[in-house]
Design an enzyme around this catalytic site. Structure first.
Site, short mmCIF file in Angstrom:
data_model
loop_
_atom_site.label_atom_id
_atom_site.label_comp_id
_atom_site.label_asym_id
_atom_site.label_seq_id
_atom_site.Cartn_x
_atom_site.Cartn_y
_atom_site.Cartn_z
N ALA A 70 0.83 -1.20 0.00
CA ALA A 70 0.00 0.00 0.00
C ALA A 70 0.87 1.25 0.00
O ALA A 70 1.92 1.29 0.63
CB ALA A 70 -0.91 0.02 1.23
N GLU A 103 -1.84 -12.38 -4.40
CA GLU A 103 -3.16 -12.27 -5.01
C GLU A 103 -3.48 -10.78 -5.09
O GLU A 103 -3.13 -10.02 -4.19
CB GLU A 103 -4.26 -12.93 -4.16
CG GLU A 103 -4.09 -14.40 -3.93
CD GLU A 103 -3.38 -14.70 -2.61
OE1 GLU A 103 -3.25 -13.79 -1.76
OE2 GLU A 103 -2.94 -15.84 -2.44
N ASN A 108 -7.95 -4.24 -10.07
CA ASN A 108 -6.96 -3.29 -9.59
C ASN A 108 -5.83 -3.19 -10.62
O ASN A 108 -4.72 -3.68 -10.42
CB ASN A 108 -6.43 -3.72 -8.22
CG ASN A 108 -5.59 -2.63 -7.56
OD1 ASN A 108 -5.15 -1.69 -8.21
ND2 ASN A 108 -5.35 -2.80 -6.27
N TYR A 115 2.95 -4.95 -10.36
CA TYR A 115 3.50 -6.28 -10.15
C TYR A 115 4.13 -6.82 -11.43
O TYR A 115 5.20 -7.43 -11.38
CB TYR A 115 2.43 -7.24 -9.61
CG TYR A 115 1.84 -6.78 -8.30
CD1 TYR A 115 2.63 -6.23 -7.29
CD2 TYR A 115 0.47 -6.88 -8.05
CE1 TYR A 115 2.09 -5.80 -6.09
CE2 TYR A 115 -0.08 -6.46 -6.85
CZ TYR A 115 0.74 -5.91 -5.88
OH TYR A 115 0.19 -5.49 -4.70
#
Length: 145
Positions: A70, A103, A108, A115
């Site tokens: 985050a 995951e 998103n 990623y």
């Protein structure tokens, strides 16, 4: 900006970010449980005394599972997420971790791009994994070279 391990004293600031970004946030107790474990690595990025991002990894043998990533909403799109991911991958490698799983909500797209840019590949879908709202999870894996 400073990258360092998450401390118990960081949890109030971490929880502010967690509650702002996630529809089903972790609890402070949940973070506390993992921050204190030897097989966990939780990192924060701090800027002028303020926590602006964090991530976590649980490790078993030579594999790791990312628990959360985050970046404070007002600091997104500054490369902090990429810095966190590359730092986590490097530090995990130094601890003998060769494979990292995660995951992410299929919707998103910003996180999925982060990623993929960090070297993760798509492995599959876990149907209905997330709640509030219900959404599938995209499974992704990073393998150290």
């Amino acid at each position: 900006m400073i990258l360092r391990e998450m401390l118990v004293e960081d949890l109030d600031q971490v929880m502010e970010i967690e509650k702002d970004l996630f529809s089903v946030p972790w609890t402070k107790e949940g973070f506390l449980t993992f921050v204190l474990k030897d097989n966990a690595m939780f990192l924060v990025v701090e800027d002028k005394g303020e926590i602006i991002g964090y991530c976590g990894l649980l490790m078993v043998l030579d594999e790791g599972d990312i628990t959360n990533v985050a970046v404070k909403r007002t600091r997104q799109k500054e490369g902090i997420g990429g810095f966190l991911m590359q730092s986590l991958i490097r530090l995990a490698g130094e601890r003998g971790i060769t494979t990292i799983h995660l995951e992410v909500r299929v919707g998103n797209s910003g996180a999925v791009r982060l990623y993929e840019r960090s070297g993760f590949t798509r492995d599959g879908i876990r149907k209905g994994y997330y709640s509030d709202p219900v959404e599938d999870a995209l499974l992704m894996t990073y393998r150290q070279n």
